[in-house]
Scaffold this motif. Structure first.
Motif, PDB file in Angstrom:
ATOM      1  N   VAL A  16       0.859  -1.187   0.000  1.00  0.00           N
ATOM      2  CA  VAL A  16       0.000   0.000   0.000  1.00  0.00           C
ATOM      3  C   VAL A  16       0.894   1.235   0.000  1.00  0.00           C
ATOM      4  CG1 VAL A  16      -1.715   1.338   1.285  1.00  0.00           C
ATOM      5  CG2 VAL A  16      -1.875  -1.170   1.214  1.00  0.00           C
ATOM      6  N   ASP A  20      -2.546   5.283  -2.529  1.00  0.00           N
ATOM      7  CA  ASP A  20      -3.664   4.348  -2.384  1.00  0.00           C
ATOM      8  C   ASP A  20      -4.596   4.709  -1.231  1.00  0.00           C
ATOM      9  OD1 ASP A  20      -2.609   2.658  -4.442  1.00  0.00           O
ATOM     10  OD2 ASP A  20      -1.252   1.761  -2.955  1.00  0.00           O
ATOM     11  N   VAL A  27      -6.761   2.650   2.983  1.00  0.00           N
ATOM     12  CA  VAL A  27      -6.902   2.409   1.551  1.00  0.00           C
ATOM     13  C   VAL A  27      -8.294   2.841   1.105  1.00  0.00           C
ATOM     14  CG1 VAL A  27      -7.033   0.617  -0.235  1.00  0.00           C
ATOM     15  CG2 VAL A  27      -5.192   0.566   1.444  1.00  0.00           C
TER      16      VAL A  27
END
Length: 141
Positions: A16, A20, A27
């Protein structure tokens, strides 16, 4: 003669990144769809199929026709996620996938995605290329 059995599940790890995440530092929900897309693409690549080759030479591309998603827990910046993918149904011009995003075996999100093969010229459903179909049939549960 060696019996070559392909795994029925494809496992793809993804990190991640800051891009993102949303303003809350988790996220962004739509990015799980991007992670799932990358996993499906890399699975095809691992089976020996390049999507740009399929588009250029076979006039076939894949489009998402439907999906449903469930979000369980948030992923955060720098988490290493494991995306697990498996084929649940293989149609004449479609493939259904079950996909999961996990962090250290903890379920974060899961979805069922229906992908259709379409002709690049008419943008209408078209049969899966024979090699792709054979490979997916050999790994389907």
């Amino acid at each position: 003669m060696t019996d070559l059995t392909l795994p029925t599940e494809f496992v793809f790890d993804i990190r991640v990144y800051y891009e993102d995440t949303d303003a809350g530092g988790v996220v962004f929900y739509a990015n799980y769809l991007k992670f799932f897309e990358r996993a499906r693409t890399e699975w095809l690549r691992a089976l020996g199929f390049d999507q740009s080759h399929m588009a250029d030479r076979l006039q076939r591309i894949f489009v998402v026709a439907g999906l449903n998603m469930d979000y369980r827990k948030p992923a955060r910046l720098d988490d290493l996620l494991t995306i697990r993918s498996r084929v649940t149904r293989l149609g004449r011009a479609s493939v259904h996938f079950a996909q999961r995003a996990e962090r250290r075996s903890e379920l974060l999100a899961e979805g069922n995605i229906q992908v259709c093969c379409v002709d690049t010229i008419q943008m209408r459903p078209a049969e899966l290329p024979p090699g792709v179909r054979a490979s997916l049939q050999s790994i389907q549960e």
